[in-house]
Design a protein around this motif. Sequence first.
Motif, PDB file in Angstrom:
ATOM      1  N   TRP A 238      39.575  50.148-102.746  1.00 18.02           N
ATOM      2  CA  TRP A 238      40.099  50.670-104.013  1.00 18.02           C
ATOM      3  C   TRP A 238      41.576  51.014-103.877  1.00 18.02           C
ATOM      4  O   TRP A 238      42.372  50.709-104.774  1.00 18.02           O
ATOM      5  CB  TRP A 238      39.318  51.911-104.445  1.00 18.02           C
ATOM      6  N   VAL A 239      41.916  51.636-102.760  1.00 16.22           N
ATOM      7  CA  VAL A 239      43.309  52.047-102.547  1.00 16.22           C
ATOM      8  C   VAL A 239      44.252  50.852-102.647  1.00 16.22           C
ATOM      9  O   VAL A 239      45.324  50.932-103.256  1.00 16.22           O
ATOM     10  CB  VAL A 239      43.451  52.731-101.169  1.00 16.22           C
ATOM     11  N   TRP A 240      43.844  49.722-102.067  1.00 13.55           N
ATOM     12  CA  TRP A 240      44.721  48.555-102.012  1.00 13.55           C
ATOM     13  C   TRP A 240      44.652  47.714-103.284  1.00 13.55           C
ATOM     14  O   TRP A 240      45.673  47.283-103.819  1.00 13.55           O
ATOM     15  CB  TRP A 240      44.360  47.690-100.805  1.00 13.55           C
ATOM     16  N   GLU A 241      43.452  47.485-103.805  1.00 14.27           N
ATOM     17  CA  GLU A 241      43.285  46.571-104.925  1.00 14.27           C
ATOM     18  C   GLU A 241      43.555  47.218-106.283  1.00 14.27           C
ATOM     19  O   GLU A 241      44.005  46.550-107.213  1.00 14.27           O
ATOM     20  CB  GLU A 241      41.874  45.973-104.913  1.00 14.27           C
ATOM     21  N   VAL A 242      43.241  48.506-106.414  1.00 20.35           N
ATOM     22  CA  VAL A 242      43.375  49.181-107.701  1.00 20.35           C
ATOM     23  C   VAL A 242      44.406  50.312-107.641  1.00 20.35           C
ATOM     24  O   VAL A 242      45.301  50.403-108.475  1.00 20.35           O
ATOM     25  CB  VAL A 242      42.016  49.742-108.181  1.00 20.35           C
ATOM     26  N   GLY A 243      44.256  51.169-106.629  1.00 13.58           N
ATOM     27  CA  GLY A 243      45.118  52.343-106.538  1.00 13.58           C
ATOM     28  C   GLY A 243      46.592  51.998-106.482  1.00 13.58           C
ATOM     29  O   GLY A 243      47.431  52.657-107.126  1.00 13.58           O
ATOM     30  N   LEU A 244      46.938  50.964-105.721  1.00 13.84           N
ATOM     31  CA  LEU A 244      48.340  50.582-105.590  1.00 13.84           C
ATOM     32  C   LEU A 244      48.909  50.122-106.929  1.00 13.84           C
ATOM     33  O   LEU A 244      50.038  50.475-107.301  1.00 13.84           O
ATOM     34  CB  LEU A 244      48.478  49.468-104.546  1.00 13.84           C
ATOM     35  N   LEU A 245      48.129  49.347-107.691  1.00 19.95           N
ATOM     36  CA  LEU A 245      48.581  48.885-109.001  1.00 19.95           C
ATOM     37  C   LEU A 245      48.765  50.070-109.952  1.00 19.95           C
ATOM     38  O   LEU A 245      49.758  50.148-110.688  1.00 19.95           O
ATOM     39  CB  LEU A 245      47.577  47.889-109.581  1.00 19.95           C
ATOM     40  N   LEU A 246      47.822  51.008-109.940  1.00 19.81           N
ATOM     41  CA  LEU A 246      47.929  52.189-110.800  1.00 19.81           C
ATOM     42  C   LEU A 246      49.121  53.054-110.404  1.00 19.81           C
ATOM     43  O   LEU A 246      49.814  53.616-111.272  1.00 19.81           O
ATOM     44  CB  LEU A 246      46.642  53.012-110.713  1.00 19.81           C
ATOM     45  N   ALA A 247      49.380  53.167-109.107  1.00 13.28           N
ATOM     46  CA  ALA A 247      50.521  53.945-108.641  1.00 13.28           C
ATOM     47  C   ALA A 247      51.833  53.310-109.091  1.00 13.28           C
ATOM     48  O   ALA A 247      52.766  54.008-109.521  1.00 13.28           O
ATOM     49  CB  ALA A 247      50.488  54.056-107.119  1.00 13.28           C
ATOM     50  N   LEU A 367      35.184  56.913-109.750  1.00 14.46           N
ATOM     51  CA  LEU A 367      34.772  58.248-110.181  1.00 14.46           C
ATOM     52  C   LEU A 367      35.743  59.317-109.666  1.00 14.46           C
ATOM     53  O   LEU A 367      36.165  60.207-110.413  1.00 14.46           O
ATOM     54  CB  LEU A 367      33.358  58.544-109.672  1.00 14.46           C
ATOM     55  N   LEU A 368      36.139  59.204-108.396  1.00  7.55           N
ATOM     56  CA  LEU A 368      37.005  60.214-107.790  1.00  7.55           C
ATOM     57  C   LEU A 368      38.372  60.298-108.466  1.00  7.55           C
ATOM     58  O   LEU A 368      38.951  61.379-108.582  1.00  7.55           O
ATOM     59  CB  LEU A 368      37.196  59.919-106.299  1.00  7.55           C
ATOM     60  N   VAL A 369      38.890  59.148-108.924  1.00  9.76           N
ATOM     61  CA  VAL A 369      40.245  59.130-109.489  1.00  9.76           C
ATOM     62  C   VAL A 369      40.317  59.884-110.820  1.00  9.76           C
ATOM     63  O   VAL A 369      41.405  60.194-111.303  1.00  9.76           O
ATOM     64  CB  VAL A 369      40.734  57.675-109.660  1.00  9.76           C
ATOM     65  N   THR A 370      39.155  60.205-111.401  1.00 13.14           N
ATOM     66  CA  THR A 370      39.158  60.957-112.658  1.00 13.14           C
ATOM     67  C   THR A 370      39.539  62.423-112.452  1.00 13.14           C
ATOM     68  O   THR A 370      39.918  63.102-113.400  1.00 13.14           O
ATOM     69  CB  THR A 370      37.779  60.879-113.351  1.00 13.14           C
ATOM     70  N   PHE A 371      39.415  62.911-111.211  1.00 12.12           N
ATOM     71  CA  PHE A 371      39.786  64.309-110.977  1.00 12.12           C
ATOM     72  C   PHE A 371      40.603  64.528-109.693  1.00 12.12           C
ATOM     73  O   PHE A 371      40.944  65.643-109.354  1.00 12.12           O
ATOM     74  CB  PHE A 371      38.541  65.214-110.953  1.00 12.12           C
ATOM     75  N   ILE A 372      40.918  63.448-108.967  1.00 10.66           N
ATOM     76  CA  ILE A 372      41.789  63.533-107.793  1.00 10.66           C
ATOM     77  C   ILE A 372      42.941  62.563-107.992  1.00 10.66           C
ATOM     78  O   ILE A 372      42.746  61.425-108.432  1.00 10.66           O
ATOM     79  CB  ILE A 372      41.032  63.193-106.491  1.00 10.66           C
ATOM     80  N   LEU A 377      44.218  60.392-102.907  1.00 15.31           N
ATOM     81  CA  LEU A 377      43.197  59.430-102.497  1.00 15.31           C
ATOM     82  C   LEU A 377      43.766  58.463-101.459  1.00 15.31           C
ATOM     83  O   LEU A 377      43.096  58.117-100.472  1.00 15.31           O
ATOM     84  CB  LEU A 377      42.682  58.664-103.705  1.00 15.31           C
ATOM     85  N   MET A 378      44.998  58.019-101.665  1.00 20.50           N
ATOM     86  CA  MET A 378      45.647  57.131-100.691  1.00 20.50           C
ATOM     87  C   MET A 378      45.810  57.829 -99.345  1.00 20.50           C
ATOM     88  O   MET A 378      45.428  57.293 -98.290  1.00 20.50           O
ATOM     89  CB  MET A 378      47.020  56.699-101.207  1.00 20.50           C
ATOM     90  N   LEU A 379      46.375  59.019 -99.392  1.00 20.11           N
ATOM     91  CA  LEU A 379      46.648  59.762 -98.164  1.00 20.11           C
ATOM     92  C   LEU A 379      45.359  60.085 -97.419  1.00 20.11           C
ATOM     93  O   LEU A 379      45.264  59.904 -96.197  1.00 20.11           O
ATOM     94  CB  LEU A 379      47.408  61.045 -98.499  1.00 20.11           C
ATOM     95  N   GLY A 380      44.355  60.552 -98.153  1.00 25.54           N
ATOM     96  CA  GLY A 380      43.079  60.879 -97.524  1.00 25.54           C
ATOM     97  C   GLY A 380      42.402  59.664 -96.914  1.00 25.54           C
ATOM     98  O   GLY A 380      41.854  59.732 -95.807  1.00 25.54           O
ATOM     99  N   SER A 381      42.451  58.538 -97.605  1.00 26.57           N
ATOM    100  CA  SER A 381      41.815  57.309 -97.098  1.00 26.57           C
ATOM    101  C   SER A 381      42.496  56.839 -95.817  1.00 26.57           C
ATOM    102  O   SER A 381      41.827  56.470 -94.841  1.00 26.57           O
ATOM    103  CB  SER A 381      41.890  56.207 -98.163  1.00 26.57           C
ATOM    104  N   GLY A 382      43.829  56.827 -95.824  1.00 22.69           N
ATOM    105  CA  GLY A 382      44.555  56.416 -94.621  1.00 22.69           C
ATOM    106  C   GLY A 382      44.272  57.323 -93.445  1.00 22.69           C
ATOM    107  O   GLY A 382      44.098  56.856 -92.311  1.00 22.69           O
ATOM    108  N   LEU A 383      44.219  58.637 -93.705  1.00 20.00           N
ATOM    109  CA  LEU A 383      43.931  59.591 -92.628  1.00 20.00           C
ATOM    110  C   LEU A 383      42.540  59.367 -92.036  1.00 20.00           C
ATOM    111  O   LEU A 383      42.373  59.418 -90.813  1.00 20.00           O
ATOM    112  CB  LEU A 383      44.054  61.016 -93.163  1.00 20.00           C
TER     113      LEU A 383
END
Length: 413
Positions: A238-247, A367-372, A377-383
């Motif tokens: 999600w971070v790479w395919e969706v999160g990056l585009l949204l960011a 689901l998580l991106v609705t309240f985080i 999410l990026m930082l937590g996933s990488g960690l």
Amino acid sequence: MYRTIWMNKNIRYYLLAGGVSRLGDILSGMAFLFLAYDITGSNLYTTIMAMAETLPYLLFGLIGGVMADWLPKKKLLIYLDLARIPLVLSIVGLYYFDALTYGYLLVISFLLQSIGCFFNPAHRAVLPSITKNEERTSANSLYDTLTRGVTVLSPLLTVWLLNSFGTVHLFTIDALTYGISALFIARLQWKDATAPSEKKSLKTLYKAIMEFASWAKAHSTIRNLFIFTFITVFFNTWVWEVGLLLALAELSEKSEELYSIQQGVFGGVVILTNIAIPYFIKKMTLRHYLIGASIWGAGIIYYGALYDLKHFFIGGAIVGIGLPIAGLARGYLLQTLVPERKLGRAFSTNAVLLYFSNTISLGVYGLLVTFISIQKLMLGSGLIILLISGGALLFRTVNMAKFRRSLPVNFFK
């Protein structure tokens, strides 16, 4: 080194078959989405079409691996390639008779991906049979470089085809690639190992799947490889395919253009890394996978922490170094450690894990991106990726050092 590998006719035909087949898959994948939207005008139906490309792997992935181990791979690959040609061309025919419907597109997409469940594990299982152990890293690198290069260049070809011939003829090219792939595979020569002749049934099919599951569970390296792969992919998808585009959309009005450029930079770094790896590493281990995953996680942490346009490019480049190291190590370990008669099941299990991890990642993070926030999410996933892979790497290094100290001094002399 690469010239010697390429001069091997078997390897060359295998690589060309894989590259041209990959090109066709990319073109048809985009064409299904384009036509689905043209016919329905619905984001929902277009999304369902995308889901039809992943669902077959969850349903038939493990079965496809068993078939790849049971049946002669060369004949299986040729028949599957030829079976896909009329399916694809039927879309072109119906389109010109104004009879093409969304439902028909959905069915054909599902059937083509289902065929892929049987084709892909059989195709990947061929490489160990046509290479020596010392050639495998270089051959894998060439294969990944070729398929990645096709992925990077295919958008340019797609734009030209769309402007010159129209969306539907992406399927015409796809049908042509299947025919070319079958011709290259027909020219391969190797001793094709298959399962002993025994009565095949649903019971023996289930038994074969469970047999490999038991074997993988007992083989610590393969078991750990599958576990680490599932975890890494889950926290990355999600971070790479969706999160990056949204960011990018948060930071710029030209998010789609920037995302395409970023993906191009990423693809270029992956290709260069793939080419370089065999010059430094001949035999890969789980340690190399963990190093690659650690770099991968560090890249996500980088662009998650700094969260700026230029740092998305730099972080993506770091990911582009770690991902191919992990990917080549995974392929090498499967090809080297798994017995030949189990290779189809090994690659199909790997594919099922990837698709399953992708699917639940998109659902959970959606689901998580609705309240985080996206950044958190990026930082937590990488960690998490870095802590798990880096921690496992440190644990293995410490244990190996203790093991060596416990051996007699003259053991390594």
